[in-house]
Design a protein around this motif. Structure first.
Motif, mmCIF file in Angstrom:
data_model
loop_
_atom_site.group_PDB
_atom_site.id
_atom_site.type_symbol
_atom_site.label_atom_id
_atom_site.label_comp_id
_atom_site.label_asym_id
_atom_site.label_seq_id
_atom_site.Cartn_x
_atom_site.Cartn_y
_atom_site.Cartn_z
ATOM 1 N N GLY A 144 0.837 -1.185 0.000
ATOM 2 C CA GLY A 144 0.000 0.000 0.000
ATOM 3 C C GLY A 144 0.876 1.240 0.000
ATOM 4 N N TYR A 145 0.334 2.350 -0.488
ATOM 5 C CA TYR A 145 1.126 3.582 -0.509
ATOM 6 C C TYR A 145 0.208 4.793 -0.419
ATOM 7 C CZ TYR A 145 -0.113 3.604 -5.495
ATOM 8 O OH TYR A 145 -0.800 3.597 -6.679
ATOM 9 N N ALA A 146 0.771 5.915 -0.008
ATOM 10 C CA ALA A 146 0.044 7.178 0.083
ATOM 11 C C ALA A 146 1.030 8.315 -0.134
ATOM 12 C CB ALA A 146 -0.648 7.314 1.436
ATOM 13 N N GLY A 147 0.526 9.450 -0.610
ATOM 14 C CA GLY A 147 1.424 10.582 -0.852
ATOM 15 C C GLY A 147 0.699 11.722 -1.531
ATOM 16 N N GLY A 148 1.453 12.552 -2.248
ATOM 17 C CA GLY A 148 0.884 13.712 -2.911
ATOM 18 C C GLY A 148 1.624 14.067 -4.186
ATOM 19 N N ASP A 149 0.922 14.750 -5.114
ATOM 20 C CA ASP A 149 1.481 15.203 -6.384
ATOM 21 C C ASP A 149 1.215 16.689 -6.572
ATOM 22 O OD1 ASP A 149 2.370 12.679 -7.329
ATOM 23 O OD2 ASP A 149 0.342 12.191 -8.032
ATOM 24 N N LEU A 150 2.138 17.376 -7.231
ATOM 25 C CA LEU A 150 1.937 18.734 -7.725
ATOM 26 C C LEU A 150 2.017 18.679 -9.245
ATOM 27 C CD1 LEU A 150 4.175 20.803 -5.261
ATOM 28 C CD2 LEU A 150 1.678 20.572 -5.221
ATOM 29 N N MET A 151 1.099 19.362 -9.946
ATOM 30 C CA MET A 151 1.016 19.242 -11.403
ATOM 31 C C MET A 151 0.874 20.607 -12.070
ATOM 32 S SD MET A 151 -1.637 16.058 -11.199
ATOM 33 C CE MET A 151 -2.393 16.886 -9.795
ATOM 34 N N LEU A 152 1.512 20.738 -13.226
ATOM 35 C CA LEU A 152 1.445 21.967 -14.014
ATOM 36 C C LEU A 152 1.364 21.598 -15.483
ATOM 37 C CD1 LEU A 152 1.718 25.094 -14.323
ATOM 38 C CD2 LEU A 152 4.200 24.724 -14.462
ATOM 39 N N GLY A 153 0.447 22.228 -16.210
ATOM 40 C CA GLY A 153 0.316 21.973 -17.640
ATOM 41 C C GLY A 153 0.120 23.266 -18.416
ATOM 42 N N ILE A 154 0.718 23.353 -19.599
ATOM 43 C CA ILE A 154 0.515 24.495 -20.490
ATOM 44 C C ILE A 154 0.278 23.983 -21.907
ATOM 45 C CG2 ILE A 154 1.874 26.103 -19.097
ATOM 46 C CD1 ILE A 154 4.176 25.732 -21.037
ATOM 47 N N SER A 155 -0.474 24.745 -22.685
ATOM 48 C CA SER A 155 -0.756 24.342 -24.058
ATOM 49 C C SER A 155 -1.025 25.582 -24.907
ATOM 50 C CB SER A 155 -1.957 23.395 -24.117
ATOM 51 O OG SER A 155 -3.127 24.030 -23.642
ATOM 52 N N ASN A 156 -0.795 25.426 -26.193
ATOM 53 C CA ASN A 156 -1.039 26.509 -27.142
ATOM 54 C C ASN A 156 -1.142 25.900 -28.534
ATOM 55 O OD1 ASN A 156 -1.496 29.074 -28.010
ATOM 56 N ND2 ASN A 156 0.632 29.759 -27.879
ATOM 57 N N GLY A 157 -1.781 26.612 -29.439
ATOM 58 C CA GLY A 157 -1.906 26.092 -30.789
ATOM 59 C C GLY A 157 -2.316 27.159 -31.787
ATOM 60 N N THR A 158 -1.841 26.999 -33.026
ATOM 61 C CA THR A 158 -2.159 27.935 -34.103
ATOM 62 C C THR A 158 -2.370 27.177 -35.404
ATOM 63 O OG1 THR A 158 -0.802 29.660 -33.072
ATOM 64 C CG2 THR A 158 -1.407 29.975 -35.379
ATOM 65 N N ASP A 159 -3.419 27.561 -36.148
ATOM 66 C CA ASP A 159 -3.644 27.045 -37.501
ATOM 67 C C ASP A 159 -3.458 28.210 -38.475
ATOM 68 O OD1 ASP A 159 -5.126 24.142 -37.428
ATOM 69 O OD2 ASP A 159 -5.557 25.306 -35.630
ATOM 70 N N LYS A 160 -2.588 28.014 -39.476
ATOM 71 C CA LYS A 160 -2.366 29.045 -40.487
ATOM 72 C C LYS A 160 -2.700 28.481 -41.869
ATOM 73 C CE LYS A 160 1.299 31.532 -38.007
ATOM 74 N NZ LYS A 160 2.691 32.030 -38.058
ATOM 75 N N TYR A 161 -3.349 29.319 -42.685
ATOM 76 C CA TYR A 161 -3.753 28.898 -44.019
ATOM 77 C C TYR A 161 -3.202 29.883 -45.052
ATOM 78 C CZ TYR A 161 -7.219 26.236 -41.328
ATOM 79 O OH TYR A 161 -7.840 25.402 -40.424
ATOM 80 N N THR A 162 -2.677 29.336 -46.131
ATOM 81 C CA THR A 162 -2.264 30.154 -47.277
ATOM 82 C C THR A 162 -2.934 29.579 -48.522
ATOM 83 O OG1 THR A 162 -0.253 28.810 -47.596
ATOM 84 C CG2 THR A 162 -0.053 30.810 -46.262
ATOM 85 N N TYR A 163 -3.259 30.470 -49.459
ATOM 86 C CA TYR A 163 -4.038 30.060 -50.623
ATOM 87 C C TYR A 163 -3.356 30.480 -51.919
ATOM 88 C CZ TYR A 163 -7.454 29.743 -46.851
ATOM 89 O OH TYR A 163 -8.088 29.446 -45.669
#
Length: 280
Positions: A144-163
């Motif tokens: 058995g086990y017990a404990g704790g976590d700290l979490m961080l997330g980042i995200s970004n995104g871009t769609d570019k179109y040329t014709y």
């Protein structure tokens, strides 16, 4: 005196027995439980358990895979500082750039033979980091086990179109490839910024592992945590054919779509997953 001597012998025997349990081995003398200095990596056990459970039914649902723990697609690992203390890490660093090119007819070619290129370029960033610590307790094959976590997330995104075909007064509705999200009525999207997103959280957990074989375990855990996240304004820049008075030409406009945020405190079970842990 004799009774004291017997009690001392029994105490020493019990002490030796308890110490002997600290290193649990199989019949071949191989240690079963993780030890200080060892590492571990975890995967989702579901595909493997499904394969075993359906192995006798011919070819129905009996495929398997080496899969991430959950949809966040992070690598999950541990380092054992001592026999009963492990540090946890969850890591994903995703930097993706893809370009799709499609050929369309050149509107300036009256013979409809020449072609030009429309392009859709996608740029995405997904970074997730989690750090934690767990304390373990147990003998034989159950830990058995017990404990704790700290979490961080980042995200970004871009769609570019040329014709390849421009919007002009002589060609107000040029031939354009439909990539799925770039044509919206009279507008032709040039760029879609999805907004910067982040999340931060902390989580306490309890879990259990059963060691099927030396250094190989199945387990799961329950958690309770807090998480806050937000995504900035998503915006679109598009072009269209505009008529204003006696003037007609291609014009651009930019508008915002949405933004979001979340905050929750709740229990979890990691989506019900069962972890398969390899120790080495």
């Amino acid at each position: 005196m004799k009774r004291r001597f017997i009690l001392c012998i029994i105490t020493l025997m019990l002490f030796g027995f308890l110490n002997a349990q600290e290193v649990f081995t199989n019949k071949q003398g191989v240690p079963v439980l993780p030890k200080a200095g060892e590492f571990a990596i975890g995967i989702n056990a579901h595909p493997i358990l499904e394969f075993v459970g359906n192995s006798a039914n011919g070819s129905t649902w009996n495929g398997t895979s080496f899969d991430f723990l959950d949809n966040n697609r992070y690598i999950f690992g541990k380092y054992f500082a001592d026999d009963l203390t492990a540090y946890r890490i969850m890591l994903r660093v995703g930097l993706n750039n893809n370009t799709l090119s499609k050929y369309v007819l050149d509107d300036l070619d009256t013979e409809m033979i020449d072609q030009v290129i429309d392009q859709h370029a996608v740029s995405k960033t997904n970074i997730f980091l989690g750090l934690g610590m767990e304390k373990r307790k147990g003998i034989y094959r159950i830990q058995g086990y017990a404990g704790g976590d700290l979490m961080l997330g980042i995200s970004n995104g871009t769609d570019k179109y040329t014709y390849g075909n421009e919007i002009t007064s002589t060609n107000p509705n040029p031939t354009t490839y439909d990539f799925g999200n770039n044509l919206m009525g009279m507008y032709r999207v040039l760029q879609h910024n999805h907004g910067f997103g982040f999340s931060i959280g902390a989580r306490a957990f309890v879990g259990v592992e059963y060691f099927l074989f030396p250094k190989l375990s199945l387990g799961g855990e329950f958690g309770w945590g807090i998480n806050f996240g937000a995504r900035g304004t998503s915006s679109v820049r598009a072009e269209y054919y505009a008529i204003s008075g006696t003037k007609s030409d291609a014009e651009e406009l930019e508008y915002n779509i949405d933004k979001s945020s979340h905050f929750y405190i709740d229990t979890d079970n990691l989506g019900g997953l069962i972890k398969l842990m390899f120790h080495f």
